[in-house]
Scaffold this motif. Structure first.
Motif, short mmCIF file in Angstrom:
data_model
loop_
_atom_site.label_atom_id
_atom_site.label_comp_id
_atom_site.label_asym_id
_atom_site.label_seq_id
_atom_site.Cartn_x
_atom_site.Cartn_y
_atom_site.Cartn_z
N GLN A 4 0.85 -1.21 0.00
CA GLN A 4 0.00 0.00 0.00
C GLN A 4 0.88 1.25 0.00
OE1 GLN A 4 -2.11 -1.16 3.57
NE2 GLN A 4 -4.08 -1.39 2.48
N LEU A 5 1.97 1.20 0.80
CA LEU A 5 2.89 2.35 0.83
C LEU A 5 3.48 2.59 -0.57
CD1 LEU A 5 4.79 1.67 4.20
CD2 LEU A 5 3.44 3.72 3.66
N LEU A 6 3.84 1.48 -1.24
CA LEU A 6 4.45 1.61 -2.58
C LEU A 6 3.42 2.16 -3.57
CD1 LEU A 6 6.85 1.17 -4.51
CD2 LEU A 6 6.07 -1.18 -4.85
N ASP A 7 2.21 1.62 -3.50
CA ASP A 7 1.14 2.10 -4.42
C ASP A 7 0.92 3.61 -4.22
OD1 ASP A 7 -0.86 -0.95 -4.13
OD2 ASP A 7 0.97 -0.45 -5.28
N ARG A 8 0.88 4.03 -2.92
CA ARG A 8 0.63 5.45 -2.65
C ARG A 8 1.81 6.30 -3.17
NH1 ARG A 8 -0.06 6.51 3.22
NH2 ARG A 8 -1.39 4.67 3.10
N PHE A 9 3.02 5.75 -2.97
CA PHE A 9 4.22 6.47 -3.43
C PHE A 9 4.15 6.66 -4.94
CE2 PHE A 9 8.62 7.77 -3.40
CZ PHE A 9 9.18 7.25 -4.56
N GLU A 10 3.84 5.59 -5.66
CA GLU A 10 3.84 5.66 -7.13
C GLU A 10 2.70 6.55 -7.63
OE1 GLU A 10 4.18 1.63 -8.66
OE2 GLU A 10 6.37 1.81 -8.49
N MET A 25 9.86 6.41 1.25
CA MET A 25 10.25 6.06 -0.12
C MET A 25 10.72 4.61 -0.14
SD MET A 25 13.91 8.10 -0.37
CE MET A 25 13.46 9.56 0.58
N PRO A 26 10.49 3.91 -1.25
CA PRO A 26 10.96 2.52 -1.32
C PRO A 26 12.48 2.47 -1.18
CG PRO A 26 9.60 3.08 -3.24
CD PRO A 26 9.85 4.35 -2.50
N MET A 212 12.78 5.70 -14.97
CA MET A 212 11.76 6.51 -15.68
C MET A 212 10.41 6.33 -15.00
SD MET A 212 12.97 6.31 -19.65
CE MET A 212 12.23 7.85 -20.13
N ARG A 213 10.15 5.14 -14.47
CA ARG A 213 8.88 4.88 -13.78
C ARG A 213 8.75 5.80 -12.56
NH1 ARG A 213 5.23 5.16 -11.87
NH2 ARG A 213 3.54 3.89 -11.02
N TRP A 214 9.89 6.05 -11.90
CA TRP A 214 9.88 6.83 -10.66
C TRP A 214 10.27 8.29 -10.87
CZ3 TRP A 214 12.48 2.50 -7.27
CH2 TRP A 214 11.47 1.67 -6.76
N GLY A 215 10.25 8.75 -12.11
CA GLY A 215 10.49 10.19 -12.38
C GLY A 215 11.90 10.64 -12.03
N ILE A 216 12.86 9.70 -12.02
CA ILE A 216 14.26 10.09 -11.79
C ILE A 216 14.87 10.43 -13.14
CG2 ILE A 216 16.52 9.24 -11.01
CD1 ILE A 216 14.93 7.31 -9.14
N LYS A 217 14.65 9.57 -14.10
CA LYS A 217 15.11 9.81 -15.48
C LYS A 217 13.89 10.22 -16.29
CE LYS A 217 18.39 7.19 -17.25
NZ LYS A 217 19.13 6.06 -17.84
#
Ligand code: 3HC
Length: 312
Positions: A4-10, A25-26, A212-217
């Motif tokens: 749930q924490l990961l889903d909310r983070f994403e 953060m993960p 890219m999924r996590w908006g870093i790249k």
């Protein structure tokens, strides 16, 4: 739960939210940022060496002052980035130990030698140009302290690129044939390593998908590399230098420049520690660290003394 924490983070990342140090953060996100920010910081600090090599031999006082300012900027960029990495719970000393032990990566580009004064201009034009291309999207990186550091760094990088291009224009327009040849020789040596700065091809990049999924790249290695080639070909024409790629040509259908194959064996060899200057760069950094110990000790002693005085 963790899921749930990961889903909310994403979901927050998808909404364009930025992550602050105190946010959940993960672990993988934290580790990725420590990896990338520390390598970026190491790149800035090691990057001072090839250019610093020409400070005492700059052709005029003006060029010497500009180069001094640029190298000093790179040191400052390293400090911002080590500070950004520290917000993720790593210590600067730990990161620097890893660099000196040859366990940390830094940008491959700084393992090439600067053989003439023209290299300083070509580094400003191509290397800082590539760095800007790669760093502008990082101003929108989802990890806020990194993005904030990038905004400040990008402003100074544009001065670095402009001063390099300007120095080359002077050499190409007012220089002797030998000086023009010096510029062309430097371009021939720095062109392909500059393209390698953007990282391996997307299909060989093991971090891109998650980053890219996590908006870093925000833009992929190959797309940024293409953007850099498209912008730089025109600048080379204005400068009057040729680029060492016989396959470089405008592709009307793609609306981009096609370019020749990059030597990825060379890239991985240099990344793996076997480039022209890898050993020299690490030895220089370790020596500078040892020789600078007295400054650190004096600063700590002074800080301790002034704290005691304040308490008294
Ligand atoms: N040099 C050394 N290692 C490189 C590299 C390069 N040019 N390009 C990629 N690599 C490494 C990666 O670090 C990774 O290895 P690792 O897992 O051990 O860390 C591996 O090759 C696979 O590459 P990926 O593309 O999957 O890795 P990334 O997603 O991290 O993308 C990157 C690579 C685009 C360089 C990214 O890390 C990035 O944007 N870094 C921050 C910006 C940066 O470091 N720019 C270059 C520094 S130049 C500079 O800043 C100085 C300037 O002022 C002149």
């Amino acid at each position: 739960t963790e899921q749930q924490l990961l889903d909310r983070f994403e979901a927050r990342i998808d909404d364009g939210a930025f992550v602050e140090p105190k946010d959940w953060m993960p672990d993988h996100y934290r580790r990725t940022l420590v990896r990338q920010i520390s390598q970026h910081a190491h790149s800035e600090i090691v990057g001072m060496l090839p250019e610093g090599n020409w400070i005492t031999r700059a052709p005029t006082l003006k060029r010497k002052a500009i180069l001094l300012a640029k190298v000093q900027d790179e040191g400052g960029h390293g400090l911002y980035l080590y500070a950004a990495a520290e917000t993720l719970g790593v210590s600067r000393d730990e990161l620097i130990d890893q660099l000196h032990a040859g366990k940390a990566k830094y940008s491959s580009i700084f393992n090439y030698p600067t053989l003439s004064w023209a290299d300083v201009g070509v580094i400003g034009w191509l290397v800082d140009g590539a760095a800007i291309m790669n760093q502008v999207p990082l101003c929108r990186c989802s990890y806020a302290p990194y993005a904030r550091a990038m905004i400040r760094i990008c402003r100074e990088e544009s001065f670095h690129q402009r001063q390099g291009y300007d120095a080359l224009l002077v050499m190409m327009r007012d220089g002797t044939p030998r000086q023009r040849d010096m510029v062309q020789d430097a371009v021939n040596r720095w062109w392909w390593p500059s393209l390698m700065m953007f990282g391996p091809p997307d299909e060989a990049s093991n971090h891109s998908e998650q980053s890219m999924r996590w908006g870093i790249k925000r833009i992929s290695n190959d797309d940024l590399r293409q953007k850099f080639v498209d912008a730089t070909v025109q600048q080379a024409k204005v400068l009057g230098v040729s680029l060492p790629d016989p396959e470089l040509r405008w592709n009307e259908a793609r609306e981009h420049f096609d370019f020749g194959p990059i030597d990825w064996d060379e890239f991985w060899r240099v990344v793996g520690g076997d480039g022209p200057c890898n050993r020299e760069r690490l030895a220089d950094r370790a020596q500078a660290w040892d020789e600078g110990a007295w400054v650190r000790e004096a600063a700590l002693a002074h800080a301790a003394k002034s704290t005691t005085q304040r308490k008294a």
